[in-house]
Design a protein around this motif. Structure first.
Motif, PDB file in Angstrom:
ATOM      1  N   ILE A   1     -38.182  25.220 -13.961  1.00  0.00           N
ATOM      2  CA  ILE A   1     -37.050  24.364 -13.600  1.00  0.00           C
ATOM      3  C   ILE A   1     -36.023  25.171 -12.805  1.00  0.00           C
ATOM      4  CG2 ILE A   1     -35.094  23.056 -14.526  1.00  0.00           C
ATOM      5  CD1 ILE A   1     -36.967  22.325 -16.907  1.00  0.00           C
ATOM      6  N   ALA A   2     -35.802  26.423 -13.210  1.00  0.00           N
ATOM      7  CA  ALA A   2     -34.799  27.263 -12.560  1.00  0.00           C
ATOM      8  C   ALA A   2     -35.174  27.594 -11.121  1.00  0.00           C
ATOM      9  CB  ALA A   2     -34.596  28.546 -13.360  1.00  0.00           C
ATOM     10  N   VAL A   3     -36.440  27.959 -10.885  1.00  0.00           N
ATOM     11  CA  VAL A   3     -36.813  28.394  -9.534  1.00  0.00           C
ATOM     12  C   VAL A   3     -36.913  27.221  -8.568  1.00  0.00           C
ATOM     13  CG1 VAL A   3     -37.986  30.460 -10.344  1.00  0.00           C
ATOM     14  CG2 VAL A   3     -39.310  28.367  -9.998  1.00  0.00           C
ATOM     15  N   ARG A   4     -36.978  26.019  -9.072  1.00  0.00           N
ATOM     16  CA  ARG A   4     -36.985  24.847  -8.193  1.00  0.00           C
ATOM     17  C   ARG A   4     -35.571  24.391  -7.862  1.00  0.00           C
ATOM     18  NH1 ARG A   4     -41.502  20.520  -9.987  1.00  0.00           N
ATOM     19  NH2 ARG A   4     -40.837  19.677  -7.979  1.00  0.00           N
ATOM     20  N   SER A   5     -34.573  25.053  -8.444  1.00  0.00           N
ATOM     21  CA  SER A   5     -33.173  24.711  -8.207  1.00  0.00           C
ATOM     22  C   SER A   5     -32.540  25.742  -7.282  1.00  0.00           C
ATOM     23  CB  SER A   5     -32.415  24.690  -9.545  1.00  0.00           C
ATOM     24  OG  SER A   5     -31.012  24.619  -9.327  1.00  0.00           O
ATOM     25  N   PRO A   6     -31.607  25.337  -6.430  1.00  0.00           N
ATOM     26  CA  PRO A   6     -30.885  26.310  -5.606  1.00  0.00           C
ATOM     27  C   PRO A   6     -29.844  27.089  -6.401  1.00  0.00           C
ATOM     28  CG  PRO A   6     -30.020  24.113  -5.217  1.00  0.00           C
ATOM     29  CD  PRO A   6     -31.212  23.945  -6.119  1.00  0.00           C
ATOM     30  N   LEU A   7     -29.606  26.689  -7.652  1.00  0.00           N
ATOM     31  CA  LEU A   7     -28.593  27.318  -8.503  1.00  0.00           C
ATOM     32  C   LEU A   7     -29.242  28.257  -9.503  1.00  0.00           C
ATOM     33  CD1 LEU A   7     -26.451  24.135  -9.300  1.00  0.00           C
ATOM     34  CD2 LEU A   7     -26.120  25.780  -7.441  1.00  0.00           C
ATOM     35  N   ALA A   8     -28.468  29.247  -9.979  1.00  0.00           N
ATOM     36  CA  ALA A   8     -28.974  30.168 -10.993  1.00  0.00           C
ATOM     37  C   ALA A   8     -29.217  29.463 -12.318  1.00  0.00           C
ATOM     38  CB  ALA A   8     -27.995  31.327 -11.183  1.00  0.00           C
ATOM     39  N   VAL A   9     -28.420  28.424 -12.596  1.00  0.00           N
ATOM     40  CA  VAL A   9     -28.586  27.604 -13.787  1.00  0.00           C
ATOM     41  C   VAL A   9     -28.763  26.156 -13.321  1.00  0.00           C
ATOM     42  CG1 VAL A   9     -27.516  26.758 -15.907  1.00  0.00           C
ATOM     43  CG2 VAL A   9     -27.238  29.149 -15.236  1.00  0.00           C
ATOM     44  N   ALA A  10     -29.935  25.606 -13.526  1.00  0.00           N
ATOM     45  CA  ALA A  10     -30.229  24.255 -13.042  1.00  0.00           C
ATOM     46  C   ALA A  10     -29.366  23.230 -13.766  1.00  0.00           C
ATOM     47  CB  ALA A  10     -31.704  23.938 -13.244  1.00  0.00           C
ATOM     48  N   GLU A  11     -28.609  22.465 -13.006  1.00  0.00           N
ATOM     49  CA  GLU A  11     -27.705  21.481 -13.610  1.00  0.00           C
ATOM     50  C   GLU A  11     -28.465  20.369 -14.314  1.00  0.00           C
ATOM     51  OE1 GLU A  11     -25.234  20.256 -10.357  1.00  0.00           O
ATOM     52  OE2 GLU A  11     -23.795  21.895 -10.693  1.00  0.00           O
ATOM     53  N   GLU A  12     -29.708  20.140 -13.914  1.00  0.00           N
ATOM     54  CA  GLU A  12     -30.483  19.044 -14.520  1.00  0.00           C
ATOM     55  C   GLU A  12     -31.157  19.452 -15.823  1.00  0.00           C
ATOM     56  OE1 GLU A  12     -33.182  20.935 -11.325  1.00  0.00           O
ATOM     57  OE2 GLU A  12     -31.038  20.592 -11.690  1.00  0.00           O
ATOM     58  N   LEU A  13     -31.067  20.721 -16.196  1.00  0.00           N
ATOM     59  CA  LEU A  13     -31.735  21.178 -17.415  1.00  0.00           C
ATOM     60  C   LEU A  13     -31.173  20.487 -18.654  1.00  0.00           C
ATOM     61  CD1 LEU A  13     -33.715  23.188 -18.792  1.00  0.00           C
ATOM     62  CD2 LEU A  13     -31.771  24.771 -18.984  1.00  0.00           C
ATOM     63  N   GLU A  14     -32.052  19.928 -19.442  1.00  0.00           N
ATOM     64  CA  GLU A  14     -31.713  19.393 -20.769  1.00  0.00           C
ATOM     65  C   GLU A  14     -33.012  19.279 -21.551  1.00  0.00           C
ATOM     66  OE1 GLU A  14     -32.755  16.129 -21.445  1.00  0.00           O
ATOM     67  OE2 GLU A  14     -33.534  15.851 -19.444  1.00  0.00           O
ATOM     68  N   SER A  15     -32.907  19.006 -22.837  1.00  0.00           N
ATOM     69  CA  SER A  15     -34.065  19.101 -23.726  1.00  0.00           C
ATOM     70  C   SER A  15     -35.216  18.185 -23.322  1.00  0.00           C
ATOM     71  CB  SER A  15     -33.645  18.798 -25.164  1.00  0.00           C
ATOM     72  OG  SER A  15     -32.761  19.791 -25.638  1.00  0.00           O
ATOM     73  N   ASP A  16     -34.922  16.939 -22.944  1.00  0.00           N
ATOM     74  CA  ASP A  16     -35.994  16.007 -22.592  1.00  0.00           C
ATOM     75  C   ASP A  16     -36.742  16.475 -21.341  1.00  0.00           C
ATOM     76  OD1 ASP A  16     -35.445  14.411 -24.745  1.00  0.00           O
ATOM     77  OD2 ASP A  16     -34.261  12.938 -23.616  1.00  0.00           O
ATOM     78  N   LEU A  17     -35.987  16.938 -20.334  1.00  0.00           N
ATOM     79  CA  LEU A  17     -36.635  17.447 -19.126  1.00  0.00           C
ATOM     80  C   LEU A  17     -37.489  18.669 -19.456  1.00  0.00           C
ATOM     81  CD1 LEU A  17     -37.110  17.563 -16.075  1.00  0.00           C
ATOM     82  CD2 LEU A  17     -35.008  18.934 -15.891  1.00  0.00           C
ATOM     83  N   LEU A  18     -36.965  19.557 -20.274  1.00  0.00           N
ATOM     84  CA  LEU A  18     -37.730  20.753 -20.637  1.00  0.00           C
ATOM     85  C   LEU A  18     -39.023  20.372 -21.357  1.00  0.00           C
ATOM     86  CD1 LEU A  18     -37.939  23.810 -20.672  1.00  0.00           C
ATOM     87  CD2 LEU A  18     -36.621  23.812 -22.802  1.00  0.00           C
ATOM     88  N   ASP A  19     -38.955  19.373 -22.229  1.00  0.00           N
ATOM     89  CA  ASP A  19     -40.175  18.917 -22.921  1.00  0.00           C
ATOM     90  C   ASP A  19     -41.200  18.378 -21.932  1.00  0.00           C
ATOM     91  OD1 ASP A  19     -39.134  19.608 -25.379  1.00  0.00           O
ATOM     92  OD2 ASP A  19     -38.500  17.576 -25.899  1.00  0.00           O
ATOM     93  N   ARG A  20     -40.731  17.613 -20.934  1.00  0.00           N
ATOM     94  CA  ARG A  20     -41.660  17.026 -19.953  1.00  0.00           C
ATOM     95  C   ARG A  20     -42.305  18.120 -19.097  1.00  0.00           C
ATOM     96  NH1 ARG A  20     -37.377  13.332 -19.362  1.00  0.00           N
ATOM     97  NH2 ARG A  20     -36.821  14.186 -17.311  1.00  0.00           N
ATOM     98  N   VAL A  21     -41.499  19.072 -18.657  1.00  0.00           N
ATOM     99  CA  VAL A  21     -42.037  20.144 -17.813  1.00  0.00           C
ATOM    100  C   VAL A  21     -42.954  21.058 -18.626  1.00  0.00           C
ATOM    101  CG1 VAL A  21     -41.448  22.128 -16.368  1.00  0.00           C
ATOM    102  CG2 VAL A  21     -40.092  20.038 -16.234  1.00  0.00           C
ATOM    103  N   THR A  22     -42.610  21.281 -19.889  1.00  0.00           N
ATOM    104  CA  THR A  22     -43.480  22.094 -20.741  1.00  0.00           C
ATOM    105  C   THR A  22     -44.867  21.470 -20.839  1.00  0.00           C
ATOM    106  OG1 THR A  22     -41.591  22.900 -22.037  1.00  0.00           O
ATOM    107  CG2 THR A  22     -43.757  23.080 -23.059  1.00  0.00           C
ATOM    108  N   GLY A  23     -44.922  20.143 -20.840  1.00  0.00           N
ATOM    109  CA  GLY A  23     -46.206  19.456 -20.890  1.00  0.00           C
ATOM    110  C   GLY A  23     -47.058  19.690 -19.658  1.00  0.00           C
ATOM    111  N   LEU A  24     -46.448  20.143 -18.557  1.00  0.00           N
ATOM    112  CA  LEU A  24     -47.180  20.414 -17.320  1.00  0.00           C
ATOM    113  C   LEU A  24     -47.626  21.864 -17.217  1.00  0.00           C
ATOM    114  CD1 LEU A  24     -44.833  18.494 -14.830  1.00  0.00           C
ATOM    115  CD2 LEU A  24     -46.906  17.645 -15.949  1.00  0.00           C
TER     116      LEU A  24
END
Length: 315
Positions: free
Chosen positions: A284-307
């Motif tokens: 999630i971090a490397v796909r963001s132009p920011l050092a801390v991705a503003e879209e990061l939250e638990s549900d998104l992390l769960d979905r990306v972890t599944g990939l």
């Protein structure tokens, strides 16, 4: 889940990143653009962990300047409890990096003199002692002096609290050397592992034994596009990160890995699952132009972890 209380002590400063627009021409002027945001290994991790639902308190030195206000605003936006040591007559630390068009780092300069004023003595202040007592876990980084890193690790270890470290750079990771036996875990890349061990193994699967030999009981070693290695007393896990078609910026990827991994461990997940979640947070971090991705939250992390592929446990 109810998030853990995490005390973060370490780097919280301003990142200035210049991105080269074309092919990099060493020793010449390169067209590009500048971007300024709050950064620092500990602070990046603090903001990620807060976005993942943990109660995070930050203690870091800061100057009485406009850069200090940038850090304070970023902490507020991320929901981090910000309790700095403020030196009104000093400049807030800064990190200046040059990034290639493909997102990889060319060179960086770190002005971190203010962190020297975070001495072990400051851990004796009542507010800091209370923060240690209230925390479920401690996270620090190698931006702080070696004697302070050791004091943080020893204080947490004596209190029975898990304490983790972020290596920051090959030049700084050696500040953890005396603290390694007290650490619950250390997050580093392969260059930092080499600096810490003075070893260059032909096979990356040798990293767990090399790091155990110098006192670590648990660590994560990332290797860019190659498979990451993690170990703890239960075993060794490896995971090859998914290939990316586009890369935003590698700044903050290691801090995101640490955040995702630590969050999973505090939830009681095993080593392989924690490594997989850490890899997802880094993705999630490397796909963001920011050092801390503003879209990061638990549900998104769960979905990306599944990939992300399952981590492999090595015998």
């Amino acid at each position: 889940m109810t998030g853990a209380g995490i005390l973060v002590l370490g780097g919280a400063h301003v990142d200035r990143r210049g991105r080269i627009h074309g092919d990099t021409a060493p020793g010449a002027s390169n067209p590009g653009s500048w971007f300024v945001e709050a950064g620092g290994g500990a602070f990046n991790a603090a903001r990620n962990l807060s976005r993942l639902g943990h109660a995070v308190r930050l203690i870091a030195p800061r100057g009485g300047d406009a850069d200090g206000e940038i850090v304070a605003a970023a902490a507020l936006a991320a929901g981090v409890e910000d309790t700095p040591f403020t030196f009104l007559d000093r400049a807030t630390p800064s990190y200046t990096a040059i990034i290639e068009r493909d997102g990889n780092l060319v060179i960086a300069l770190a002005d971190m003199e203010l962190y020297r004023l975070f001495s072990p003595r400051r851990l004796q202040q009542r507010a800091v002692r209370d923060a240690f007592a209230q925390a479920d876990a401690i996270l620090t980084d190698a931006n702080l002096p070696a004697e302070t890193v050791l004091a943080i690790a020893d204080t947490a270890h004596a209190a029975g609290k898990p304490v983790y470290g972020i290596a920051i750079s090959p030049a700084k990771v050696v500040r953890f050397r005396n603290a390694l036996p007290a650490l619950t875990g250390l997050f580093m890349n392969e260059a930092e592992a080499r600096a810490l061990t003075n070893a260059r193994p032909d096979d990356p699967r040798h990293w767990p034994n090399l790091l155990r030999d110098i006192g670590l009981t648990s660590a994560v070693v990332t290797r860019g596009k190659d498979a990451a290695i993690a170990f703890d007393p239960t075993g060794v896990a490896t995971l090859a990160p998914p290939a990316l078609e586009t890369l935003g910026d590698v700044t903050g990827a290691g801090d995101a890995m640490a955040s995702g991994f630590l969050s999973a461990r505090l939830e009681g997940r095993p080593l392989a699952a924690a490594l997989r979640q850490g890899a997802a947070a880094a993705l999630i971090a490397v796909r963001s132009p920011l050092a801390v991705a503003e879209e990061l939250e638990s549900d998104l992390l769960d979905r990306v972890t599944g990939l992300v592929p399952e981590a492999e446990m090595l015998s």
